[in-house]
Design a protein around this motif. Structure first.
Motif, PDB file in Angstrom:
ATOM      1  N   ILE B 393       1.424  -1.386   0.073  1.00  0.00           N
ATOM      2  CA  ILE B 393      -0.319   0.029   0.147  1.00  0.00           C
ATOM      3  C   ILE B 393       0.519   1.135   0.537  1.00  0.00           C
ATOM      4  CG2 ILE B 393      -1.843   1.617   1.559  1.00  0.00           C
ATOM      5  CD1 ILE B 393      -2.974  -1.558   2.540  1.00  0.00           C
ATOM      6  N   ASN B 394       2.311   1.307   0.589  1.00  0.00           N
ATOM      7  CA  ASN B 394       2.476   2.487   0.897  1.00  0.00           C
ATOM      8  C   ASN B 394       4.546   2.395   0.481  1.00  0.00           C
ATOM      9  OD1 ASN B 394       1.002   3.823   2.962  1.00  0.00           O
ATOM     10  ND2 ASN B 394       1.300   1.370   3.945  1.00  0.00           N
ATOM     11  N   ALA B 395       4.522   1.655  -0.951  1.00  0.00           N
ATOM     12  CA  ALA B 395       5.702   0.930  -1.795  1.00  0.00           C
ATOM     13  C   ALA B 395       5.782   2.116  -2.227  1.00  0.00           C
ATOM     14  CB  ALA B 395       5.464   0.137  -2.958  1.00  0.00           C
ATOM     15  N   PHE B 396       6.921   2.508  -2.163  1.00  0.00           N
ATOM     16  CA  PHE B 396       7.618   3.658  -3.244  1.00  0.00           C
ATOM     17  C   PHE B 396       7.224   3.513  -4.802  1.00  0.00           C
ATOM     18  CE2 PHE B 396      10.232   7.602  -4.562  1.00  0.00           C
ATOM     19  CZ  PHE B 396      10.735   8.692  -3.757  1.00  0.00           C
ATOM     20  N   LEU B 397       6.518   4.865  -5.092  1.00  0.00           N
ATOM     21  CA  LEU B 397       6.588   4.143  -6.777  1.00  0.00           C
ATOM     22  C   LEU B 397       7.237   5.645  -7.269  1.00  0.00           C
ATOM     23  CD1 LEU B 397       2.348   3.312  -7.001  1.00  0.00           C
ATOM     24  CD2 LEU B 397       4.721   2.576  -6.736  1.00  0.00           C
ATOM     25  N   PRO B 398       7.497   5.464  -8.594  1.00  0.00           N
ATOM     26  CA  PRO B 398       8.214   6.546  -9.595  1.00  0.00           C
ATOM     27  C   PRO B 398       6.891   8.025  -9.858  1.00  0.00           C
ATOM     28  CG  PRO B 398       7.905   4.496 -10.598  1.00  0.00           C
ATOM     29  CD  PRO B 398       7.170   3.987  -9.322  1.00  0.00           C
ATOM     30  N   GLY B 399       7.675   8.839  -9.241  1.00  0.00           N
ATOM     31  CA  GLY B 399       6.908   9.881  -9.073  1.00  0.00           C
ATOM     32  C   GLY B 399       6.717  10.132  -7.915  1.00  0.00           C
ATOM     33  N   ALA B 400       6.621   9.467  -6.923  1.00  0.00           N
ATOM     34  CA  ALA B 400       6.723   9.803  -5.284  1.00  0.00           C
ATOM     35  C   ALA B 400       8.437  10.695  -5.081  1.00  0.00           C
ATOM     36  CB  ALA B 400       6.371   8.893  -4.211  1.00  0.00           C
ATOM     37  N   THR B 401       8.154  12.098  -3.641  1.00  0.00           N
ATOM     38  CA  THR B 401       9.508  12.088  -3.739  1.00  0.00           C
ATOM     39  C   THR B 401       9.754  11.759  -2.151  1.00  0.00           C
ATOM     40  OG1 THR B 401       8.344  14.097  -2.053  1.00  0.00           O
ATOM     41  CG2 THR B 401       8.062  14.150  -4.371  1.00  0.00           C
ATOM     42  N   THR B 402      11.505  11.084  -2.372  1.00  0.00           N
ATOM     43  CA  THR B 402      12.087  10.810  -0.768  1.00  0.00           C
ATOM     44  C   THR B 402      12.647  11.841  -0.279  1.00  0.00           C
ATOM     45  OG1 THR B 402      14.369  12.445  -1.706  1.00  0.00           O
ATOM     46  CG2 THR B 402      14.151  10.227  -2.650  1.00  0.00           C
ATOM     47  N   PRO B 403      12.560  10.998   1.066  1.00  0.00           N
ATOM     48  CA  PRO B 403      13.104  12.467   2.340  1.00  0.00           C
ATOM     49  C   PRO B 403      13.661  13.310   2.064  1.00  0.00           C
ATOM     50  CG  PRO B 403      13.519  10.520   2.480  1.00  0.00           C
ATOM     51  CD  PRO B 403      13.236   9.697   1.441  1.00  0.00           C
ATOM     52  N   THR B 404      14.479  13.590   1.306  1.00  0.00           N
ATOM     53  CA  THR B 404      15.221  14.447   1.124  1.00  0.00           C
ATOM     54  C   THR B 404      14.651  16.184  -0.361  1.00  0.00           C
ATOM     55  OG1 THR B 404      16.923  13.604  -0.936  1.00  0.00           O
ATOM     56  CG2 THR B 404      17.428  13.292   1.459  1.00  0.00           C
ATOM     57  N   HIS B 613      24.818  19.036  -2.091  1.00  0.00           N
ATOM     58  CA  HIS B 613      24.684  18.383  -0.636  1.00  0.00           C
ATOM     59  C   HIS B 613      23.699  18.722  -0.312  1.00  0.00           C
ATOM     60  CE1 HIS B 613      29.162  18.757  -0.333  1.00  0.00           C
ATOM     61  NE2 HIS B 613      29.339  20.130  -1.312  1.00  0.00           N
ATOM     62  N   ILE B 614      22.906  18.568   0.910  1.00  0.00           N
ATOM     63  CA  ILE B 614      21.976  18.152   1.605  1.00  0.00           C
ATOM     64  C   ILE B 614      21.863  19.093   2.292  1.00  0.00           C
ATOM     65  CG2 ILE B 614      21.225  16.116   1.114  1.00  0.00           C
ATOM     66  CD1 ILE B 614      21.644  15.924   4.184  1.00  0.00           C
ATOM     67  N   ASP B 615      20.633  20.391   2.240  1.00  0.00           N
ATOM     68  CA  ASP B 615      20.335  21.186   3.410  1.00  0.00           C
ATOM     69  C   ASP B 615      20.330  21.048   4.415  1.00  0.00           C
ATOM     70  OD1 ASP B 615      19.097  24.804   2.848  1.00  0.00           O
ATOM     71  OD2 ASP B 615      18.297  23.177   4.696  1.00  0.00           O
ATOM     72  N   HIS B 616      21.255  21.844   5.830  1.00  0.00           N
ATOM     73  CA  HIS B 616      21.534  21.764   6.826  1.00  0.00           C
ATOM     74  C   HIS B 616      20.389  21.499   7.299  1.00  0.00           C
ATOM     75  CE1 HIS B 616      23.410  21.443  10.749  1.00  0.00           C
ATOM     76  NE2 HIS B 616      23.042  22.612  11.656  1.00  0.00           N
ATOM     77  N   GLU B 617      19.099  22.570   6.805  1.00  0.00           N
ATOM     78  CA  GLU B 617      17.854  22.628   7.753  1.00  0.00           C
ATOM     79  C   GLU B 617      16.459  21.769   7.685  1.00  0.00           C
ATOM     80  OE1 GLU B 617      17.959  24.402  10.727  1.00  0.00           O
ATOM     81  OE2 GLU B 617      19.512  25.223  10.175  1.00  0.00           O
ATOM     82  N   THR B 618      16.569  21.636   6.316  1.00  0.00           N
ATOM     83  CA  THR B 618      15.479  20.395   5.760  1.00  0.00           C
ATOM     84  C   THR B 618      15.655  19.450   5.474  1.00  0.00           C
ATOM     85  OG1 THR B 618      15.420  21.224   3.853  1.00  0.00           O
ATOM     86  CG2 THR B 618      14.251  22.472   5.006  1.00  0.00           C
ATOM     87  N   GLY B 619      17.257  18.863   4.648  1.00  0.00           N
ATOM     88  CA  GLY B 619      17.536  17.645   4.168  1.00  0.00           C
ATOM     89  C   GLY B 619      17.518  17.757   2.747  1.00  0.00           C
ATOM     90  N   ALA B 620      16.750  18.947   2.543  1.00  0.00           N
ATOM     91  CA  ALA B 620      17.109  18.978   0.447  1.00  0.00           C
ATOM     92  C   ALA B 620      17.937  18.889  -0.348  1.00  0.00           C
ATOM     93  CB  ALA B 620      15.898  19.636   0.582  1.00  0.00           C
ATOM     94  N   GLY B 621      17.737  17.525  -1.136  1.00  0.00           N
ATOM     95  CA  GLY B 621      19.248  17.719  -2.159  1.00  0.00           C
ATOM     96  C   GLY B 621      19.220  16.700  -2.751  1.00  0.00           C
ATOM     97  N   ARG B 622      20.011  16.670  -3.108  1.00  0.00           N
ATOM     98  CA  ARG B 622      20.289  15.009  -4.624  1.00  0.00           C
ATOM     99  C   ARG B 622      20.947  14.371  -3.937  1.00  0.00           C
ATOM    100  NH1 ARG B 622      17.734  13.018  -9.000  1.00  0.00           N
ATOM    101  NH2 ARG B 622      17.056  15.574  -8.886  1.00  0.00           N
ATOM    102  N   PRO B 623      21.238  13.396  -2.703  1.00  0.00           N
ATOM    103  CA  PRO B 623      22.823  12.940  -2.698  1.00  0.00           C
ATOM    104  C   PRO B 623      23.337  11.805  -3.293  1.00  0.00           C
ATOM    105  CG  PRO B 623      21.090  12.728  -1.359  1.00  0.00           C
ATOM    106  CD  PRO B 623      19.701  13.388  -2.301  1.00  0.00           C
ATOM    107  N   GLY B 624      22.013  10.831  -4.140  1.00  0.00           N
ATOM    108  CA  GLY B 624      22.765   9.888  -4.677  1.00  0.00           C
ATOM    109  C   GLY B 624      21.684   9.457  -6.364  1.00  0.00           C
ATOM    110  N   PRO B 625      23.016   8.955  -7.490  1.00  0.00           N
ATOM    111  CA  PRO B 625      22.107   8.575  -8.539  1.00  0.00           C
ATOM    112  C   PRO B 625      21.178   7.326  -8.458  1.00  0.00           C
ATOM    113  CG  PRO B 625      24.175   7.383  -8.006  1.00  0.00           C
ATOM    114  CD  PRO B 625      23.449   7.857  -6.335  1.00  0.00           C
ATOM    115  N   GLU B 626      20.796   6.807  -7.433  1.00  0.00           N
ATOM    116  CA  GLU B 626      20.179   5.929  -7.958  1.00  0.00           C
ATOM    117  C   GLU B 626      19.383   4.980  -6.496  1.00  0.00           C
ATOM    118  OE1 GLU B 626      18.759   1.861  -8.530  1.00  0.00           O
ATOM    119  OE2 GLU B 626      21.108   2.676  -8.429  1.00  0.00           O
ATOM    120  N   TYR B 627      18.140   4.856  -6.640  1.00  0.00           N
ATOM    121  CA  TYR B 627      17.382   3.741  -5.329  1.00  0.00           C
ATOM    122  C   TYR B 627      17.607   2.596  -6.089  1.00  0.00           C
ATOM    123  CZ  TYR B 627      17.504   8.476  -2.913  1.00  0.00           C
ATOM    124  OH  TYR B 627      17.977   9.508  -2.284  1.00  0.00           O
TER     125      TYR B 627
END
Lengths: 159, 772
Positions: B393-404, B613-627
């Motif tokens: 039900i909760n599986a991460f699907l293409p189109g969703a956003t990551t914690p960052t 790099h990820i933002d220090h206050e929110t963590g927003a950013g692109r830290p890795g290439p692929e999941y």
């Protein structure tokens, strides 16, 4: 030449007599690696726990870190360097039974001795023997496949 | 037709490895080399009052004795660690002195005679203790340490770093939730146990070059850090790395190299060797990180996750080295592979008096997934929903956003729902999770989902050089270290496919020499195939251009009309018009003697794209290439009276993008699963109240042995990662990371108690059920 702490000894290794000067306290593993350049046997723990230094002495697998070099005089020593194209080496390759390769010589020597002594080894005998060695890369399933295939091949059965 | 891709090609170094000829660092002849032996701390935390080396100095053969100095301080992100302890020891096993002597036994004898007077200090034994207001400060002057830009040590605390994830609106998340679940978890540090203990040699040549040979996963990082710590010229540092006998992350750390450098410096640059004993390798050198964690989830009655609040307290031990990066990685994928709009996560890197941490296969993911996936099972129970259904039900699907807050697509994340469905089939899920075997024993199934990206340096790059031999065969030069993953064989397969040539004519240089081998950032993070693979394909393209250029002049046509395959360069339209590769790859000689071309040398590199790099206050950013995603499970037989159990079967379904070598991929996954089950079921340091590690040897630490293994069932899905070579995703770590959680979930059902600690020994299960 002989004194209280060191001696010149002759070891029969892979069917060759090798003369080497060792301290009385030198382990066979140390003599093989540092004095004779036979680095197939690996140091992994130096107290018999891991099996990476296993060689064959008078037909039995022996952890060479647990034996003094001077104790090995007059015995027949086989190291991994003495094995060529054996069934177990072939099957280790075919079954992907190693990755980093560091534990491999020890496993192969143990398996080779097992095959010689117990060509009909069943699961429990195999487990008894092989649990003396540690592999950290594989899931052991590949090593199980290799020893079983090698035993079968030695008996002329299809692997 | 595929030449090579997907086939179970034997390792290129297979014959060397089964004949004992494969050479590891300690296997090279050491004539003329001096030997280094460490004296280590018997205390977990103490002031050094005095060190008396007089007796040690009298041992014959001793050439130098090194003690700690105030500088340099070292550490990858925060410089908090002296290579040898200075004035204070902070963990059991910490190096205090180093002896250089002619032989190993002389060095050992002398090290034993170094007399150190200590004054014990209070010991911190867990991250939770370290955060108590009255906790002793392990680094009193934390704020004075040099550090890199993106790390945030908190002065006058034991917090080396804090990574924050702030996504969505927490209040709204709680409001929308019908059900909440809270739980806390804990696991102690343990070790990698590579069968080859760490080993390094060092010497300083008369021309000033500093030459190392090291059993490392990161030879190029040694250059970088040696230069940073000791102000050495980078170009004059050479690191050689032969075969490495297992790494699992543990050989990423740069530690012994620093001591070896100081040792060779102390003896006028003569070569020195430092080989860890097993005991030193387990506690003196860095270890697998521990974790304390708190989690609170909110979901609707139907099982839709609405909110997650997570605190990860990573036990970095006495020094922060890689612990900072590990705790950051955990924040980045803090929720497991699920869609969540509202997330609050604080992931802390916390000092304790344990051996310090470094990377461990999975890089925080086995640990964070143990927490999150245990919580998912507890939530499923509360909601009375099937645990795999809740995950679906909760599986991460293409189109969703990551914690960052990065939106993923069908290339950048694999197909989790399909992994779950396949796992259900493999495990015969419809039969139910519990089967009664007899009056005492039950068989129980437990599951976990996984995901992982690689939070590696944004500028990480990889290079490959291809040199052609006169017979038309090709040499591959790559800075990938052959640690057992088989990546260099994969590179040969990629090249065979690309040049449509026989893989037997492709030779791979196994050893790395940083002076002559193109750099590969580090052999870590399941990124060898992506990065070196892409570099290799580019190098192959470059070689093809050169081959066609020379051939086009011989064949009197445009290079555009030519193809390379089967050792020939031929006219596409008329394959009978061709020239052999061997006749042009070192230049072509006309009958007159005129020659053109020259040796074909293909070069290629690859750098990861758009990482930030990820933002220090929110963590927003692109830290890795692929999941990469997957679903895993175990089936255990549990004795309800004794709490003993046997894992009967272990399952993994991983979306690998493309299977490049079937047996090699299965081997990577099974080996990782074995390590994960071992870690989940029995591996831990046993630590006394005063911080002493009681089991730093293989007899008492209990690694799996032959016969402990369950039946492994591994299945792959192939959702292509468009950036990956032939669509492949990394798979070196993924088999491990779901195993502790799946095991804990099965044993929680079996024991009837929500288990919260690792490892899951019969004794620990008994204690959690209220025994003792």
């Amino acid at each position: 030449m002989h004194n209280h702490t060191s001696a010149e000894i002759t070891l029969n290794i892979n069917n060759e007599d090798r003369t080497v000067y060792v301290r009385n306290a030198d382990t066979l593993l140390y003599a093989l690696r540092e004095k004779l350049g036979l680095t197939g046997a690996k140091p992994g723990c130096l107290n018999g726990d891991c099996g990476a230094c296993t060689i064959i002495v008078d037909g039995d697998p022996m952890k060479s870190c647990l034996m003094l070099a001077v104790e090995a005089q007059g015995k027949s020593i086989i190291t991994v360097e003495g094995l060529q194209n054996t069934a177990i080496q072939t099957e280790f390759i075919d079954k992907f039974a190693f990755q980093c390769g560091y534990c491999t010589p020890g496993f192969i020597m143990n398996c080779h001795a097992l095959m010689t002594k117990y060509p009909d080894a069943d699961d429990s005998v195999i487990k008894d023997w092989l649990e003396s060695n540690i592999c950290r890369c594989t899931g052991y399933q590949e090593i199980e496949a290799a020893i079983k295939a090698a035993l079968a091949a030695a008996k002329g059965e299809p692997g | 037709m595929s030449q090579s891709i997907g086939k179970s090609i034997y390792r290129k170094e297979a014959l060397e490895k089964v004949t004992g000829k494969a050479k590891y660092t300690d296997d090279y002849p050491a004539a003329g080399t001096l030997h280094v032996k460490l004296a280590v701390s018997p205390y977990a935390h103490a002031r050094i009052i005095a060190i008396d080396t007089s007796k040690a100095g009298e041992v014959p053969g001793v050439r130098a004795i090194l003690l700690g100095q105030p500088f340099p301080l070292t550490g990858e992100e925060i410089k908090d660690r002296p290579p040898l302890a200075f004035e204070r020891v902070r963990y059991h096993g910490e190096p205090v002195a180093a002896v250089v002597a002619d032989t190993p036994h002389q060095a050992k004898r002398a090290a034993e005679l170094i007399a150190v007077t200590y004054e014990p200090l209070p010991v911190i034994n867990s991250p939770r203790e370290a955060l108590q207001p009255d906790a002793v400060l392990i680094h009193e002057n934390l704020e004075t340490y040099e550090k890199i830009e993106h790390v945030y040590p908190e002065a006058k605390t034991n917090i080396a770093d804090r990574t924050k994830i702030r996504k969505g609106n927490m209040e709204q998340g709680w409001t929308e939730s019908d059900v909440t679940l809270e739980a806390s978890f804990s696991l102690s540090p343990s070790d990698h146990i590579a069968m080859e203990t760490r080993c390094v040699t060092a010497e300083i040549r008369p021309d000033g070059f500093v030459v190392f040979s090291s059993s490392t996963q990161s030879p190029y990082m040694i250059m970088e850090l040696m230069s940073r710590y000791f102000q050495l010229e980078k170009g004059k540092i050479i690191v050689n790395t032969p075969f490495v006998g297992g790494g699992y992350g543990g050989k990423v750390a740069v530690q012994l190299e620093l001591i070896a450098y100081l040792a060779t410096l102390a003896v006028g640059g003569r070569p020195v060797k430092l080989l860890n004993t097993r005991e030193e390798d387990m506690i003196t050198s860095p270890v697998h990180i521990g974790l304390d964690a708190d989690i609170k989830l909110g979901a609707t009655q139907e099982g839709k996750l609405k909110v997650a609040q997570i605190t990860y307290l990573f036990d970095t031990g006495a020094y922060s080295d890689k612990g900072v990066t590990i705790s950051r990685a955990a924040a980045i994928t803090c929720t497991g592979p699920y869609q969540l709009e509202n997330i609050w996560c604080d992931s802390l890197c916390v000092y304790t008096n344990h051996p310090y941490a470094t990377a461990y296969r999975g890089f925080s993911h086995a640990e964070l997934l143990f927490v999150f996936e245990r919580a998912m099972d507890m939530l499923a129970k509360k909601l009375n929903i099937d645990p795999l259904e809740l995950r679906r039900i909760n599986a991460f699907l293409p189109g969703a956003t990551t914690p960052t807050q990065i939106r993923l697509n069908e290339s950048t994340v694999g197909n989790l729902p399909q992994c779950i469905d396949r796992l259900k089939q493999l495990m015969n899920w419809k039969e139910g999770q519990v089967t009664q075997v007899n009056g005492r024993k039950i068989r129980v199934k437990g599951v976990s989902c996984i995901w992982k990206t690689s939070t590696i340096d944004t500028e990480a790059s990889s290079g490959v050089v291809l040199t052609f031999n006169v017979d038309g065969s090709v040499n591959i030069l790559s800075g990938i270290v052959e640690i057992g993953t088989g990546t260099k064989t994969i590179l040969a397969q990629l090249l065979a496919e690309k040049l449509k040539m026989d893989i037997k004519k492709i030779h791979v240089k196994m050893e790395v020499d940083t002076q002559t081998t193109p750099k590969h950032w580090k052999t870590v993070a399941s990124r060898g195939t992506l990065m070196a693979g892409r570099a290799l394909l580019k190098a192959a393209d470059d070689a093809v251009v050169q081959l066609k250029d020379t051939a086009s002049r011989v064949l009197m046509c445009s290079p555009d009309d030519l193809e390379v395959a089967n050792d020939m360069i031929y006219v596409r339209d008329e394959p009978d018009t061709f020239i052999h590769v061997k006749d042009v790859c070192h230049g072509y000689k006309y009958p007159s003697g005129h020659s053109i071309g020259g040796q074909v040398i293909g070069r290629g590199n690859y750098i990861l794209r758009h990482l930030t790099h990820i933002d220090h206050e929110t963590g927003a950013g692109r830290p890795g290439p692929e999941y990469t995603v997957g679903a895993q499970g175990v089936e255990v037989e549990f004795d309800t009276k004794e709490f003993t159990y046997k894992v009967l079967k272990a399952f993994a379904v991983i979306d690998i993008g493309k299977v490049l070598n079937k047996k090699a991929a299965e081997g990577q996954v099974m080996g990782a699963m074995s390590m994960g089950l071992n870690f989940g079921s029995s591996e831990t340091f046993v630590v006394s109240d005063d911080g002493i590690i009681l089991n730093p040897r293989l007899r008492t630490y209990v690694p799996f042995r032959y016969g402990d293994h369950p039946e492994y069932l591994v299945h792959f899905l192939e959702t292509p990662h468009i950036d990956g070579p032939f669509g492949a995703r990394g798979v070196g770590e993924h088999g491990l990371i779901g195993m502790p959680a799946a095991l804990a979930n099965s044993l929680s059902i079996a024991s009837g108690v929500e288990l919260t600690m690792l490892p899951l020994t019969p004794e620990s299960i008994w204690k959690e059920t209220g025994g003792g």
